[in-house]
Design an enzyme around this catalytic site. Structure first.
Site, PDB file in Angstrom:
ATOM      1  N   ARG A 224      -3.602  -2.365  10.508  1.00  0.00           N
ATOM      2  CA  ARG A 224      -3.252  -1.847  11.953  1.00  0.00           C
ATOM      3  C   ARG A 224      -3.316  -2.886  13.151  1.00  0.00           C
ATOM      4  NH1 ARG A 224      -6.511   4.089  11.206  1.00  0.00           N
ATOM      5  NH2 ARG A 224      -4.566   5.014  10.423  1.00  0.00           N
TER       6      ARG A 224
ATOM      7  N   TYR B 266       4.348   3.275  12.885  1.00  0.00           N
ATOM      8  CA  TYR B 266       3.784   3.224  11.592  1.00  0.00           C
ATOM      9  C   TYR B 266       2.397   2.637  11.343  1.00  0.00           C
ATOM     10  CZ  TYR B 266       5.578  -1.670  11.156  1.00  0.00           C
ATOM     11  OH  TYR B 266       6.047  -2.748  11.531  1.00  0.00           O
ATOM     12  N   GLU B 267       1.863   2.661  10.499  1.00  0.00           N
ATOM     13  CA  GLU B 267       0.325   2.639  10.147  1.00  0.00           C
ATOM     14  C   GLU B 267      -0.616   3.325  10.976  1.00  0.00           C
ATOM     15  OE1 GLU B 267      -0.140   0.798   7.789  1.00  0.00           O
ATOM     16  OE2 GLU B 267       1.480  -0.306   7.777  1.00  0.00           O
ATOM     17  N   GLY B 268      -0.263   4.650  11.113  1.00  0.00           N
ATOM     18  CA  GLY B 268      -0.705   5.625  11.800  1.00  0.00           C
ATOM     19  C   GLY B 268      -0.079   5.700  13.329  1.00  0.00           C
TER      20      GLY B 268
ATOM     21  N   MET C 226       0.900  -1.156  -0.132  1.00  0.00           N
ATOM     22  CA  MET C 226       0.073   0.141   0.022  1.00  0.00           C
ATOM     23  C   MET C 226       0.832   1.226   0.062  1.00  0.00           C
ATOM     24  SD  MET C 226      -1.810   0.098   3.617  1.00  0.00           S
ATOM     25  CE  MET C 226      -0.679   0.055   5.156  1.00  0.00           C
TER      26      MET C 226
END
Length: 598
Positions: A295, A439-441, A162
């Site tokens: 997530r 990461y991933e927010g 992604m």
């Protein structure tokens, strides 16, 4: 490097007794996931992770990925391990049978993902990103897109990524600069650069399918103008195989603190041919399918690395001789006692054990709701599951990675000076875990998502969906002869949770900064309460098995002792988090920005 052994006894305790996966699967019509099938998958998955992936963990960290003029080569053994993983059918375990998958429940796939992440986090990034891409294409792709990509991805011949982040924007995706220009044939020309793309280029598969966020020429400003595109490294030919090279190339790979064997790439798109997935300007909605999957996977990395760290620390604490116990010699035939007799070492080991086993329960609990959301034939059940998942996902990601980092730090500390030395492997686990809260927010973003969007944004509905579960549990077990003290403690916190949320909501109506100021402490406060509920569920089963003699007595006693430790030494952290929330935003925002300068 600690020798990883899959914690099958603890996994089976959760699967067979606490959450009863077998009844759960039958209720959802997942009859292929029989007890014998699940048992065989656990045993064989453990062998693969212990014997194939774990031995590559340290060597992969030392060697890292190689970059040469746009070509990325993974560390020695990685490509062969991926081929073995694919050949064993692991890649398509929970994938749709219509595209070559085995169709087993997602929860079972996540159990295997835990073993993979514990044995070799860097290696696990390659199939992990692919599973996320598969979920997005399956949910939002056209039939033609599904037929073109899903079978190859399921087979592991192709892998996926992604592509969100750009050099000037991470969380604020509304300001991305990558552009998508319509072509006469219905495809799009994608131009721009993306950074921090995990598994963006490597030698483990024939093709890499990138899911790329970009903006159309007439797109509205902000996040409402983002579209999602499939951009393969090699364009599919008439037979559906990897054909001509597309206009996407790896410009470089990052030199990182940890997960060094996972290729983190800068990808440059130069009028690359892309194919719109989902509706124009609705790309962020499509991407969230993939991001939510990622997530939960990232949250599990806290559990995975914490588990491996704990295993190393326990072995070392039993072997390392230092000083005598304060209460007198425990190993009088030796020059000193093993350090596991010392209270401070016990504090660290029990903290590690309590978080690991609690986070494993949280993972499996959440995974069951994933199954309901995907497999239930009842629309109301599916919606209730989606609501709970919306609430739990940011907590899983942030709480599990924060506590996982604490666990790996404790593991290194148990080793003392040896923990700081590369050869023991404990410092690698800390380094590998450090990215997980980022990461991933970032965890700050997860906290804002939880408090701002999920809890206050739903007027408390999503929170009440979970607190009702806890309330019913406490009411049913209030009189438990051994555990009623802890049940009452949980019940009080559950009521306080709603009161604290109302307090924050009222403050935020006067000053929106109150949400940002409270968010992370609120998330951690929530995580501790959720783990308390799950620890009591485990303790109830352990107590019942001790009473009727059906379980391993030593294992059950260990569960009860760890539950006691959690309630007495870790759950009280909620008091500090609540006090921080109640302190408000004023003390954070009073200092002018220019006074932060030296």
């Amino acid at each position: 490097m600690p020798e990883y052994k899959a914690p099958l006894r603890d996994m089976r305790f959760l699967i067979d007794h606490v959450f009863d996966f077998h009844a759960h699967y039958l209720a959802l019509g997942a009859t292929d996931a029989s007890p014998d099938m699940v048992g065989a998958i656990l045993e064989e998955g453990a062998k693969f992770c212990e014997q194939v992936l774990s031995p590559l963990n340290r060597s992969g960290d030392e060697e890292g990925c190689h970059f040469d003029n746009g070509v990325v080569t993974t560390p020695q053994g990685f490509k062969q391990a991926f081929a073995q993983y694919v050949e064993g059918g692991w890649h398509g375990l929970a994938a749709d049978p219509a595209y070559g998958g085995q169709g087993l429940p997602l929860s079972l796939g996540l159990v295997i993902s835990e073993m993979i992440g514990s044995s070799n986090t860097s290696w696990g990034m390659y199939p992990g990103l692919t599973h996320g891409a598969m979920s997005a294409i399956h949910a939002h792709g056209t039939e033609e897109q599904k037929n073109t990509y899903l079978r190859k991805l399921t087979e592991g011949r192709w892998t996926g990524t992604m592509c969100l982040t750009e050099a000037h924007c991470g969380t604020d995706l509304g300001i991305i600069k990558t552009r998508a220009v319509p072509r006469a044939d219905g495809s799009y020309g994608i131009t721009g650069s993306k950074i921090f793309i995990s598994a963006g280029e490597h030698d483990m598969s024939e093709n890499i399918v990138h899911l790329v966020l970009a903006k159309l020429p007439d797109a509205p400003a902000g996040t409402k103008g983002i579209s999602l595109f499939i951009v393969p490294k090699f364009l599919p030919d008439a037979a559906g195989d990897a054909g001509g090279r597309n206009g996407v190339h790896c410009g470089s790979i990052e030199h990182k603190m940890g997960i060094k064997a996972s290729a983190t790439c800068v990808l440059n798109f130069d009028d690359a041919q892309g194919f719109l997935i989902g509706e124009a300007n609705k790309g962020l909605n499509c991407m969230f399918t993939m991001m939510n999957h990622a997530r939960l996977g990232t949250g599990m990395q806290g559990l995975c690395l914490g588990e491996t760290s704990f295993q190393g620390a326990v072995r070392y604490a039993n072997d390392r001789l230092q000083m005598r116990a304060l209460t007198g010699p425990k190993a009088p035939d030796k020059v000193a006692d093993p350090i596991i007799v010392h209270p401070d070492v016990r504090r660290m080991l029990l903290t590690m054990k309590a978080f690991n086993e609690g986070n494993r329960a949280l993972t499996y609990f959440t995974a069951q709701w994933l199954d309901v959301a995907h497999l239930s034939g009842d629309a109301t059940q599916r919606q209730d599951a989606e609501d709970l998942l919306a609430f739990l996902t940011p907590i899983c990601k942030a709480f599990m990675t924060e506590t996982g980092l604490e666990v790996t730090n404790h593991g290194m500390q148990v080793f003392g000076g040896h923990g700081f030395i590369r050869e023991w492997g404990m410092e690698q686990l800390v380094r590998d875990c450090r990215i997980a809260p980022i990461y991933e927010g970032t965890n700050g973003i997860q906290a804002l998502d939880l408090l701002g969007r999920k809890v206050l944004g739903s007027q408390g509905k999503l929170l009440r969906g979970f607190t009702k579960i806890v309330h019913k549990f406490c009411a049913a077990n209030a009189g438990h002869p051994q555990l009623k003290e802890y049940v009452a403690q949980l019940d009080g916190l559950n009521r306080q949770w709603g009161e604290l949320t109302t307090q924050v909501g009222m403050a935020a109506m006067k000053n929106p900064d109150e949400v940002g100021a409270a968010a992370l402490d609120y998330l951690m406060y929530s995580g501790y309460i959720i783990l308390a509920y799950l620890w009591l569920r485990m303790a109830l089963v352990a107590q019942a098995q001790l009473a009727d003699g059906s379980g391993d007595a030593e294992y059950c006693q260990g569960k009860l002792a760890t539950c006691e430790f959690y309630f007495k030494r870790l759950l009280p952290r909620t008091t500090t988090h609540r006090a921080a929330v109640e302190a408000g935003s004023e003390c954070l925002m009073r200092l002018p920005a220019e006074l932060f300068a030296l």
